[in-house]
Every structure is written in C-alpha cells, then in structure tokens.
Design an enzyme around this catalytic site. Structure first.
Site, PDB file in Angstrom:
ATOM      1  N   ASP A 177       0.835  -1.212   0.000  1.00 18.64           N
ATOM      2  CA  ASP A 177       0.000   0.000   0.000  1.00 18.64           C
ATOM      3  C   ASP A 177       0.865   1.256   0.000  1.00 18.64           C
ATOM      4  O   ASP A 177       0.518   2.264  -0.632  1.00 18.64           O
ATOM      5  CB  ASP A 177      -0.933   0.004   1.207  1.00 18.64           C
ATOM      6  CG  ASP A 177      -2.047  -1.027   1.100  1.00 18.64           C
ATOM      7  OD1 ASP A 177      -2.278  -1.531  -0.014  1.00 18.64           O
ATOM      8  OD2 ASP A 177      -2.678  -1.338   2.122  1.00 18.64           O
ATOM      9  N   CYS A 178       1.978   1.198   0.719  1.00 20.10           N
ATOM     10  CA  CYS A 178       2.896   2.343   0.756  1.00 20.10           C
ATOM     11  C   CYS A 178       3.511   2.599  -0.616  1.00 20.10           C
ATOM     12  O   CYS A 178       3.593   3.747  -1.066  1.00 20.10           O
ATOM     13  CB  CYS A 178       4.015   2.093   1.761  1.00 20.10           C
ATOM     14  SG  CYS A 178       3.482   1.773   3.442  1.00 20.10           S
ATOM     15  N   ARG A 179       3.916   1.525  -1.261  1.00 16.93           N
ATOM     16  CA  ARG A 179       4.559   1.677  -2.564  1.00 16.93           C
ATOM     17  C   ARG A 179       3.572   2.219  -3.600  1.00 16.93           C
ATOM     18  O   ARG A 179       3.962   2.991  -4.490  1.00 16.93           O
ATOM     19  CB  ARG A 179       5.139   0.336  -3.020  1.00 16.93           C
ATOM     20  CG  ARG A 179       6.132  -0.298  -2.035  1.00 16.93           C
ATOM     21  CD  ARG A 179       7.370   0.579  -1.809  1.00 16.93           C
ATOM     22  NE  ARG A 179       8.167   0.718  -2.994  1.00 16.93           N
ATOM     23  CZ  ARG A 179       9.107  -0.164  -3.386  1.00 16.93           C
ATOM     24  NH1 ARG A 179       9.343  -1.255  -2.639  1.00 16.93           N
ATOM     25  NH2 ARG A 179       9.808   0.040  -4.474  1.00 16.93           N
TER      26      ARG A 179
END
Length: 201
Positions: A103-105
C-alpha cells in the site's frame, strides 16, 4: 468505517473489545475511538482490553489536529541524526512507510507528485521507514524516486517513534505546519493534494 454493529452486539463482552482493537482501531482517529469507547458496557471497566483502548485514546488525544507534533530524532541512511524540530518553519509531511508495504509503494507516487508540486512553496517530506533491511529500504527509495529526507531505526513496529505517533497501519502520515502543530493526518491520494492546496500558499 463503522464499528457500531460490532460493539452493540458485543458491548458487554471482551470479545467485542478484542475484535475492535485488532480489526478496526488501527485506522481510526481519536473521535472514532472515543465514540467506540463510550459504547462499551460498564462491566468491562478495568479489563485488560479496555485499558488498551484507554492507552490508545491517550496517545491519539495528543495527536489531534492543532496539537503540537511530538518531536523525535532518528538516523538517516548515513547514520546522521535528523530531528523533526529541524524542519520548524516549513510545512512537513511526516510519512510513515516501508519498502515491504504494498500500500505504501502504491501511495508513493502521490507523495512524489505532492512534493514536486509544493517543494518550492516551503513544503517538504520526512520519510519515516519501518524497514528492517537497509538495502531493501535504500533500493525502494531509489526506485520510487523519494528524494526527500529519509530516516529509519530498523526496529519495524517496535520503534519508539512508531509508538509515539500511535502508528498501527501504514501508510500513515501527519501534515505539520511551520509552527510545529499538526494540521491533518491520514492524507492519501487526492486528499493530500487538496489539503496542500488549501494550506500551502
């Protein structure tokens, strides 16, 4: 995210509090956790899970919009200490993320776009990583084009800054004003750009 049905059904059961803590609380703010706390039956007062809810509330209360952002110091990739307070006078997005977090990427391009659009308007980003592998962290920084200051203590979820900011889910961010006070948190995608357009002139 409504937790009312869960808590209404299990208001007097530790099961309901446990489910709330493990399934819902990580992505809720102070007002939502407080509302959930008020739905719990009085018979649960003093139980371990309710104490955990109260401890979370105490942390979140210190992180509400308008509160002074807790200062911290973490090492950058070269081991040099970087303090949040060193960014005083700027708008800074404290961005909790990790190379291993899908999700961060996926969110990183949005943060890059915000940085590129507002970096000349007294705005910057301070990346706080939950990584454990330095090489993978540095590789992700390079691949995703994260050109702002990055810090990491390689303590994963156990880091003191993660605890200080009650981070239980990533990506998670806090937008802090030049006066060191929290403007908003949990800004993702277009919401980040909209908030920056509103406050950064």
């Amino acid at each position: 995210m409504s937790v009312a049905p869960l808590l209404d059904q299990h208001a007097a059961s530790p099961v309901g509090v446990y489910a709330f803590l493990r399934t819902y609380s990580s992505r809720l703010g102070y007002a939502e956790v407080k509302a959930a706390r008020e739905r719990l039956d009085a018979s649960l007062e003093g139980s371990a899970y309710v104490k955990e809810v109260d401890a979370l509330l105490a942390k979140l209360e210190r992180l509400q919009d308008g509160a002074e952002a807790p200062d911290f110091t973490l090492p950058d990739a070269d081991g040099r200490p970087v303090s949040l307070s060193s960014f005083r006078g700027q708008y800074v997005l404290v961005d909790f993320w990790a190379a291993w977090c899908p999700d961060c990427r996926r969110e990183n391009p949005n943060v890059v776009a915000a940085y590129q659009q507002y970096q000349k308007k007294n705005f910057t980003v301070l990346g706080v990583s939950l990584d454990r592998d330095k090489d993978k962290w540095l590789e992700a920084i390079e691949k995703d084009g994260l050109t702002w200051t990055q810090v990491c203590d390689f303590q994963y979820w156990s880091g003191p800054v993660v605890n200080l900011y009650a981070v239980k889910w990533i990506p998670k961010n806090f937008l802090i004003g030049p006066d060191g006070r929290i403007i908003a948190s949990g800004l993702e995608g277009q919401a980040l750009l909209d908030k920056l357009a509103e406050v950064v002139k």
